[in-house]
Motif scaffolding. Structure first.
Motif, mmCIF file in Angstrom:
data_model
loop_
_atom_site.group_PDB
_atom_site.id
_atom_site.type_symbol
_atom_site.label_atom_id
_atom_site.label_comp_id
_atom_site.label_asym_id
_atom_site.label_seq_id
_atom_site.Cartn_x
_atom_site.Cartn_y
_atom_site.Cartn_z
ATOM 1 N N LEU A 115 0.828 -1.215 0.000
ATOM 2 C CA LEU A 115 0.000 0.000 0.000
ATOM 3 C C LEU A 115 0.856 1.256 0.000
ATOM 4 C CD1 LEU A 115 -2.851 -0.895 2.528
ATOM 5 C CD2 LEU A 115 -3.158 -0.263 0.126
ATOM 6 N N CYS A 136 -0.622 -1.053 -5.042
ATOM 7 C CA CYS A 136 -1.910 -1.718 -4.823
ATOM 8 C C CYS A 136 -3.002 -1.053 -5.670
ATOM 9 C CB CYS A 136 -2.296 -1.655 -3.348
ATOM 10 S SG CYS A 136 -3.823 -2.535 -2.964
ATOM 11 N N HIS A 176 -8.418 1.337 5.271
ATOM 12 C CA HIS A 176 -7.809 0.132 4.729
ATOM 13 C C HIS A 176 -7.742 -0.861 5.888
ATOM 14 C CE1 HIS A 176 -6.578 1.946 0.848
ATOM 15 N NE2 HIS A 176 -6.632 3.061 1.580
#
Length: 389
Positions: free
Chosen positions: A28, A33, A255
């Motif tokens: 990330l 991603c 997230h």
């Protein structure tokens, strides 16, 4: 794209599986991603439970570094300080008392004072355990089988001193207290069953470190932790994946990293064993709680979008807050429209006791699996919550 102060990492509990979160975060923060449009992510909010509390505290405790730099720092901690020492001489989280290997293998002995002190503490702890349990057994009038069952306490043979020493080495309370990155650590009051929360200002005089220790105290395995006048255990008992906490801290782009796969990918054992059955019940309970939070967030998005078409923004937010309080669901102190990206293992991360496997190979594999899940992330397959829905 959300600003860092609106972006949260929500890190769930799961013992050694916490290494999986490190792999996801590396991808990330490196901008690899698809969930973030292949843009590097910077997060300003970290919430965590159990091992997720540890990971979150490390991430929030280095405000002068980029999130990617801190993720690499965290990976090094997992591989070099948490993983099991060569020769099976223990790991950075716990050790088993009276382990013969520690007293017979020259590579595990350490210096004589340390070895003698460890042996003395083990003998003393074991002696106290045997005396107290024997006294309770003899004094009790309960049936024999009840007395035998109540005499067993695995936690009495587990020493968590390595974890406390690790926290002293890698957690800088002042840095966390002064960090602009918001942190919330979740523990459970073992008496009342209520959530116990620790935030940046609580990290002083060792109290933040105590909070992380409590958050990771798996009931029945690790001993409960005294927090001022309370006795606390693993936050996973009440909130293993603190999504609502992140929303309450102002996050609109979340997230969420899970350490337990959805139950459907965990094979049923035939014939079933007791441990398999108990773990499956536990996983189903966790999945149900998290699904409730996710569906509530989806409901918030739909409700606010509909409300905004009919009333002003302040009225719409107050309306949703009121409904949320009535329902008693996810923390709606800031019932904004949110995006929630979910990262789940696509297979079991280990065997029945994999959460307690801190071998270096096991940790390295979990990090790699986290990287693969993030690299191949699919929002539809992961049932992410998107504002555009």
């Amino acid at each position: 794209m959300s600003q860092a102060h609106e972006t949260a990492l929500v890190l769930s509990g799961g013992g050694a599986y916490g290494a999986f979160s490190v792999g996801v975060m590396k991808v990330l923060f490196a901008g690899r991603c698809p969930s973030n449009g292949y843009q590097s992510l910077e997060a300003g909010i970290f919430t965590g439970t159990s091992v997720g509390a540890f990971n979150a505290a490390v991430m929030a405790g280095h405000p002068k570094e980029s999130s990617l730099e801190t993720a690499f720092r965290l990976e090094k901690i997992w591989l070099d300080q948490i993983s099991e020492r060569a020769g099976g001489c223990g790991n950075g989280i716990f050790r088993l008392r009276n382990n013969p290997l520690e007293y017979t293998d020259p590579g595990c002995l350490g210096n004589p004072p340390e070895w003698a002190g460890r042996l003395f503490n083990d003998v003393l702890a074991t002696g106290n355990y045997l005396m107290s349990r024997t006294a309770n057994f003899l004094a009790s009038s309960r049936p024999l089988i009840d007395r035998l069952l109540s005499s067993v306490n695995i936690g009495s043979f587990v020493d968590t001193q390595p974890f406390r020493e690790l926290l002293q080495q890698v957690i800088d309370e002042q840095a966390i207290r002064e960090s602009p990155k918001k942190l919330e650590v979740i523990a459970t009051n073992w008496v009342s069953g209520e959530v116990k929360r620790f935030h940046n200002p609580d990290f002083h005089s060792g109290q933040g470190i105590v909070g992380i220790t409590a958050s990771a105290a798996i009931p029945g395995v690790f001993p409960p932790v005294a927090v001022v006048e309370d006795v606390c255990v693993d936050g996973g008992v009440v909130d293993n994946t603190p999504v609502g906490s992140a929303i309450g801290l102002g996050a609109s782009d979340l997230h969420v990293i899970y350490l337990i796969p959805i139950p459907s990918v965990i094979p049923l054992q035939r014939p079933p064993a007791t441990v398999d059955t108990m773990l499956r019940v536990y996983f189903l309970m966790l999945a149900s709680i998290v699904d409730d939070d996710i569906e509530t967030a989806r409901w918030i998005n739909a409700g606010k979008q509909a409300a905004l078409q009919r009333m002003s923004a302040p009225d719409a937010e107050e309306f949703l807050n009121t409904i949320g309080r009535i329902l008693g669901r996810i923390d709606l102190r800031a019932s904004r429209i949110v995006n929630i990206h979910r990262y789940l293992p696509n297979q079991p991360l280990g065997g029945d006791l994999g959460m307690l496997d801190f071998s270096r190979d096991h940790i390295a594999r979990r990090i790699e699996e986290g990287e693969q899940v993030a690299l191949l992330h699919d929002c539809e397959e992961s049932r992410c919550v998107l504002a555009k829905e």
